[in-house]
Design a protein around this motif. Structure first.
Motif, PDB file in Angstrom:
ATOM      1  N   HIS A 182      66.011   7.117 -27.373  1.00 26.22           N
ATOM      2  CA  HIS A 182      65.746   5.792 -27.509  1.00 26.22           C
ATOM      3  C   HIS A 182      66.902   4.894 -28.373  1.00 26.22           C
ATOM      4  O   HIS A 182      67.844   5.557 -29.011  1.00 26.22           O
ATOM      5  N   CYS A 217      64.017  -1.427 -27.085  1.00 24.98           N
ATOM      6  CA  CYS A 217      64.604  -0.169 -26.926  1.00 24.98           C
ATOM      7  C   CYS A 217      65.751  -0.485 -26.266  1.00 24.98           C
ATOM      8  O   CYS A 217      65.819  -1.337 -25.236  1.00 24.98           O
ATOM      9  N   GLU A 219      68.274   1.604 -25.007  1.00 26.88           N
ATOM     10  CA  GLU A 219      68.786   2.836 -24.424  1.00 26.88           C
ATOM     11  C   GLU A 219      67.691   3.193 -23.145  1.00 26.88           C
ATOM     12  O   GLU A 219      66.556   3.424 -23.341  1.00 26.88           O
ATOM     13  N   CYS A 221      65.222   4.691 -21.061  1.00 26.58           N
ATOM     14  CA  CYS A 221      64.859   6.034 -21.241  1.00 26.58           C
ATOM     15  C   CYS A 221      63.693   6.200 -20.270  1.00 26.58           C
ATOM     16  O   CYS A 221      62.887   7.259 -20.372  1.00 26.58           O
ATOM     17  N   HIS A 225      61.066   1.507 -19.577  1.00 27.52           N
ATOM     18  CA  HIS A 225      61.915   1.137 -20.622  1.00 27.52           C
ATOM     19  C   HIS A 225      62.294  -0.276 -21.159  1.00 27.52           C
ATOM     20  O   HIS A 225      62.154  -0.706 -22.429  1.00 27.52           O
ATOM     21  N   MET A 228      59.354  -1.338 -23.296  1.00 28.25           N
ATOM     22  CA  MET A 228      59.078  -0.879 -24.669  1.00 28.25           C
ATOM     23  C   MET A 228      59.647  -1.693 -25.866  1.00 28.25           C
ATOM     24  O   MET A 228      60.845  -1.404 -26.288  1.00 28.25           O
TER      25      MET A 228
HETATM   26 CU    CU Z   1      63.255   3.855 -25.096  1.00 27.75          CU
END
Ligand code: CU
Length: 283
Positions: A182, A217, A219, A221, A225, A228
């Motif tokens: 992340h 977040c 990245e 994921c 995502h 997040m």
């Molecule tokens: Cu993430």
């Protein structure tokens, strides 16, 4: 004469549009001046903003010189009515070759110097912070561990948790991931740090402005995502202490940094988001 002026209106619009648009508010004006970055709310923000502005200025100057040379070559060396056959063929021009070898090397060194200098400064970890937090990324939420007080806030997917930080105090962050990679990102901190399973990444900063800031977040994921999310509340010290006491009163005592498993671990239940209803539900 009339048809020749046709280009003038689009050109005028093109030149005026940014000025008119940015004139809407001084805040937007400032954001233009910062190269699109938000207003900084940490002690590192101005340094990063200056590096960003400098990089843009350097790129624009480089671009302007290159475009000017291309256009000049097009005009000066264009085919003329009197030209016959191929133009004179030229090779081995030592001064020009030395110039186009050394100049890019010098430019890269200048970019490298400023980037390395600022990265070293921003990434410097002295381990002398008064506030120490450990942030755990997990699909798809966050656990915040307040290491000094020994309390934690466990986030659940679909309900962005809030990280409280006292204003004007240096904070040491350890960031880890419980499942996949992340990235901890608060846009107004003008900073992000990857969170890697099995590895502790650290950084330090001082929030300088009381406020409520969005975090996410950065990245990719998994499925959720984009959801997040978390918030950062930069508050006065008294309010910060009150929030930590509230966590203690709720029984959130301990440190979830090294807890195994992808989801909220305390109650032993796992949380998922139902893709059909998009709702958070407990299993
Ligand atoms: Cu993430």
């Amino acid at each position: 004469m009339q048809p020749r002026r046709r280009w003038r209106r689009p050109l005028t619009l093109l030149v005026l549009a940014p000025l008119v648009l940015s004139g809407c508010s001084s805040e937007l004006n400032d954001q233009w001046a910062r190269g699109g970055l938000p207003e900084s709310v940490t002690d590192h923000g101005d340094r990063i903003t200056t590096l960003w502005q400098g990089a843009w200025a350097a790129a624009f100057i480089t671009g302007a010189i290159v475009w000017a040379l291309i256009l000049a070559a097009c005009v000066v060396y264009r085919r003329k009515a009197t030209d016959t056959g191929l133009p004179p063929q030229v090779r081995y021009n030592l001064p020009v070759e030395v110039l186009y070898t050394t100049l890019p090397i010098v430019m890269v060194l200048v970019y490298f110097y400023f980037t390395a200098r600022d990265q070293n400064e921003v990434g410097d970890v002295k381990n002398d912070a008064a506030v120490n937090v450990s942030v755990v990324g997990k699909r798809w939420s966050w656990d915040f561990n307040y290491l000094d007080a020994g309390v934690f806030q466990a986030g659940t997917p679909g309900e962005p948790p809030t990280l409280y930080l006292p204003v004007g105090e240096k904070v040491h962050f350890d960031v880890v991931a419980r499942d996949v990679i992340h990235s901890f990102w608060v846009p107004q901190f003008i900073f992000k740090k990857d969170m890697i399973p099995g590895r502790v990444n650290s950084f330090e900063l001082t929030p300088t402005k009381v406020g409520f800031y969005a975090g996410k977040c950065a990245e990719l994921c998994g499925t959720y995502h984009a959801r997040m999310l978390f918030n950062v509340a930069v508050v006065e010290r008294a309010e910060y202490d009150r929030q930590l006491e509230a966590l203690r009163a709720q029984g959130n005592v301990g440190d979830l940094t090294d807890v195994e498993g992808p989801q909220q671990p305390r109650s032993g239940e796992s949380l998922t988001i139902d893709p059909e209803t998009d709702e958070t539900e407990s299993e």
